[in-house]
Design an enzyme around this catalytic site. Structure first.
Site, PDB file in Angstrom:
ATOM      1  N   CYS A  50       0.836  -1.216   0.000  1.00  0.00           N
ATOM      2  CA  CYS A  50       0.000   0.000   0.000  1.00  0.00           C
ATOM      3  C   CYS A  50       0.867   1.261   0.000  1.00  0.00           C
ATOM      4  O   CYS A  50       0.473   2.291  -0.522  1.00  0.00           O
ATOM      5  CB  CYS A  50      -0.865   0.057   1.249  1.00  0.00           C
ATOM      6  SG  CYS A  50      -1.860  -1.374   1.496  1.00  0.00           S
ATOM      7  N   ASN A  51       2.028   1.143   0.600  1.00  0.00           N
ATOM      8  CA  ASN A  51       2.849   2.342   0.812  1.00  0.00           C
ATOM      9  C   ASN A  51       4.057   2.457  -0.098  1.00  0.00           C
ATOM     10  O   ASN A  51       4.788   3.443  -0.017  1.00  0.00           O
ATOM     11  CB  ASN A  51       3.332   2.392   2.264  1.00  0.00           C
ATOM     12  CG  ASN A  51       2.181   2.542   3.221  1.00  0.00           C
ATOM     13  OD1 ASN A  51       1.231   3.256   2.914  1.00  0.00           O
ATOM     14  ND2 ASN A  51       2.240   1.853   4.331  1.00  0.00           N
TER      15      ASN A  51
END
Lengths: 424, 302
Positions: A50-51
């Site tokens: 996600c990051n």
């Protein structure tokens, strides 16, 4: 030998750019095949969470290594984007910085929530996919396996990932589990159907909660959330009865004033016979009168209480930061020294082979001249020659090892080649 | 080899284990859990061998003197600690139980110079039953007290919304409450059985015209008071539902412990026929000396 990493992370790119560049596992497989085709001499691993979206490449020679520009073009092509739209959001690392960066990421020092434990599993998955697609190689094997070891060491030697920092996880893991031994026989009452209630329920269900009752002014919403967690929905009019039966309450309504006053709770308290009740009042403004927290057996936690606990945990994690950084630095230095030393391997091998050849020639000549020697004497002479070779080789090899700690010792290797006439 | 085991061996092991438990408050260590189990296990083994050797060489039951009675109680409490530590491996239960184990060993040491009960009395069935039940009741009260104190600390922390302190992780409230309730019930049953077996023992002795206790003996009436308190507490819990919950149970177990301390204190301070009055040689401290259990003396079990 060369390492390179190109990609973006939450430090460099906004969430929409990260979203556009992200790879799901199937896309990662396709991307690795495409990378292999486009850069046949390079090893590659795609890490997408996600990051962050990061492409790690490695090659024995700089000539076969794709440049940052080429990887950026690949990313843009693969996702059907224009290079100019994403290039500013990308960053690169090369050489030792790649190793240090990967170790940071694996140890969860580069995560948005420092210390979150999922990153290790994500790195392992990325590496497994590259193995499956055969886009890995000796260099990526070494660096990714080392990264997993570093993550384990940081987890074992610091308490970086022990302290939770999200409100629902603290509420459940640090407080609810300190009140209840088990959750499968507890009645969980959810008042309101907000996002926070949903997230808290996830942690409670992970702990074993099975009996969930959802209460909401909008009954349809209550039914929807209850269905999601195999619970039951109840009409708003049953609030007092549900509170009497509940062991654990998660309240997240958007009501403008408390939905349960102290006077109302006094009636409930009598019917509960002071059975322990854990109330998570996650609403702003509060759903439960703070005075209810004074009742015997009632453990009332507001959002502010939990936020304070989060902050304390965050500070605790920050205290662990220097120790974790020290481990990463040590491991990076050790990894690079090993890697550099390995680069000297062919020279060492040729040097040893050359001297071994000389030793064998001399031994053969000696044995021919002295044919009457007994076997024990011959063995003693052979061992003497072996010891002599090892002792003579020890100082130059030690110097090579020492020099390798600061990088590949090109000058020393060149000197070796000339001194001992070692040919490529 | 067994003859060389002394009280010091297992008292030292338990003390090191307690020091390890205290070190939880100061720093983290991955080795501590294994070391703790190792020291408590070693202490328990030495303790077992010490008691077994005394029973074998003395030729009497392990509860044939006050010295043995307190040592067996300490052994049961140490074994309970080992079990609880394995069940709740991260919790600092030893901080609360081990001082009590060491206190029981110290009280045993206090009685070490006193004569044991006469073998013809100590080996009586009712005497043995009386001793065993009272010893189990004492251990149950101590376990209840520990659970009660931990409950009160944990409840206070949770009421004040504090995160667990470094090294002072305690078991959850539900488990502690269950342990409290069970401790009250078990100690009440054991004390009831111990008390009535003592009454029967005394009546049997009266009938046989062997030396018996007056009913005003301090040990008899303090035990009776403790029993009345425990039965009252249990009945209160049955009649009043909130009394079965949380802090009320914890307070009951703590108060029961205070009764027990009072009973033991009176036992030590007031003249009682329960207290043997003829000292024996101090070599009792080490199991290598045989214990003169055969010497007849007045009095009875515990």
């Amino acid at each position: 030998m060369k390492f390179q990493m190109s990609g973006c992370s939450h430090h460099t790119a906004p969430v929409d750019v990260r979203g556009r560049l992200a790879f799901d596992p199937q896309q990662a497989r396709q991307a690795l095949s495409a990378l292999r085709k486009r850069f046949p001499g390079a090893e590659a691993v795609v890490l997408s969470t996600c990051n962050r979206v990061e492409i790690y490449t490695a090659a024995d020679t700089p000539a076969t290594m794709p440049s940052h520009q080429q990887v950026a073009e690949f990313l843009a092509d693969f996702h059907g984007l224009r290079l100019t739209d994403i290039f500013e959001d990308l960053f690169e690392r090369t050489g030792e910085d790649v190793v240090r960066h990967l170790f940071h990421v694996a140890a969860s020092l580069d995560s948005m929530v420092v210390g979150e434990p999922h990153i290790v599993a994500q790195i392992k998955q990325a590496y497994d996919i590259s193995c499956e697609r055969e886009s890995n190689g000796p260099l990526t094997n070494q660096v990714f396996q080392a990264a997993l070891r570093v993550a384990k060491r940081v987890a074992n030697e610091t308490s970086l990932n022990e302290k939770r920092v999200s409100i629902p996880s603290i509420a459940v893991a640090d407080f609810a589990t300190q009140i209840f031994e088990r959750f499968d026989d507890k009645r969980v009452l959810v008042i309101g159907a907000g996002e926070m209630a949903d997230e808290t329920l996830r942690y409670l269900v992970d702990e074993g909660a099975r009996r969930v009752v959802v209460l909401n002014r909008n009954f349809a919403k209550a039914e929807q959330l209850a269905a999601q967690w195999n619970g039951e929905a109840a009409p708003w009019t049953r609030l007092e009865q549900c509170l009497t039966e509940a062991d654990l309450v998660v309240s997240t309504t958007a009501a403008g004033e408390p939905i349960v006053t102290r006077a109302a709770f006094d009636r409930i308290e009598v019917a509960r016979y002071q059975r322990p009740l854990f109330i998570l009042d996650l609403a702003v403004p509060r759903d439960f009168d703070p005075a209810i927290g004074e009742c015997l057996g009632v453990y009332l936690y507001s959002l502010d209480d939990l936020r304070a606990a989060c902050d304390r945990n965050r500070q605790e994690r920050e205290k662990q930061w220097p120790a974790a950084l020290r481990i990463v630095d040590q491991e990076t230095a050790r990894f690079m020294a090993d890697l550099n030393h390995r680069a000297t391997g062919p020279i060492i091998k040729r040097l040893k082979q050359g001297w071994q050849q000389v030793k064998e020639d001399e031994l053969r000549r000696l044995h021919n001249k002295l044919p009457d020697l007994s076997d024990p004497v011959r063995q003693e002479i052979d061992q003497s020659f072996d010891r002599l070779i090892n002792k003579l080789l020890h100082p130059p090899l030690e110097s090579l090892r020492d020099e390798s700690e600061h990088g590949i010792p090109h000058a020393l290797l060149e000197a070796f080649k000339r001194l001992f006439q070692l040919k490529d | 080899m067994l003859a060389g085991i002394s009280i010091l061996c297992f008292a030292a092991s338990y003390s090191v284990a307690l020091a390890l438990e205290v070190s939880r408050l100061l720093f983290r260590s991955r080795l501590r859990g294994a070391l703790l189990l190792g020291f408590v296990g070693a202490g328990l083994l030495a303790h077992t061998l010490f008691l077994a050797h005394r029973a074998a060489t003395g030729g009497a039951t392990p509860l044939s003197s006050e010295f043995d009675w307190y040592l067996v109680a300490a052994w049961v409490l140490a074994a309970t600690y080992l079990y609880l530590t394995i069940y709740h491996s991260g919790a600092a239960i030893g901080l609360f139980i081990l001082p009590l184990v060491l206190a029981l060993v110290a009280v045993a040491e206090f009685f070490a110079s006193q004569t044991p009960f006469a073998q013809n009395r100590a080996s009586q069935v009712w005497g043995a039953i009386h001793g065993v039940f009272l010893m189990l009741a004492t251990v149950a009260v101590l376990v209840g007290f520990v659970a009660g104190v931990m409950y009160l600390l944990q409840a206070r922390r949770l009421k004040h919304k504090q995160l667990p302190a470094q090294g002072l992780r305690l078991p959850n409230l539900e488990w502690l409450q269950q342990l409290n309730t069970r401790a009250i019930v078990v100690s009440a049953i054991m004390l009831l059985a111990g008390f009535f077996s003592g009454v029967i023992l005394n009546l049997v002795n009266q009938r046989r015209e062997i030396d018996h206790f007056p009913w005003t003996d301090p040990v008899v009436w303090t035990s009776g008071l403790l029993l009345a308190w425990l039965v009252g507490a249990a009945m209160f819990g049955v009649a009043y539902r909130p009394a079965r919950q949380g802090r009320k149970v914890a307070y009951l177990t703590v108060a029961t412990f205070l009764f027990l301390v009072l009973a033991i204190g009176l036992r030590l301070l007031l003249p009682s026929k329960h207290t043997p009055d003829r000292p024996i040689t101090a070599q009792i401290k080490s199991a290598q000396v045989s214990f003169p259990l055969a010497a007849p003396r007045p009095g009875g079990l515990g």
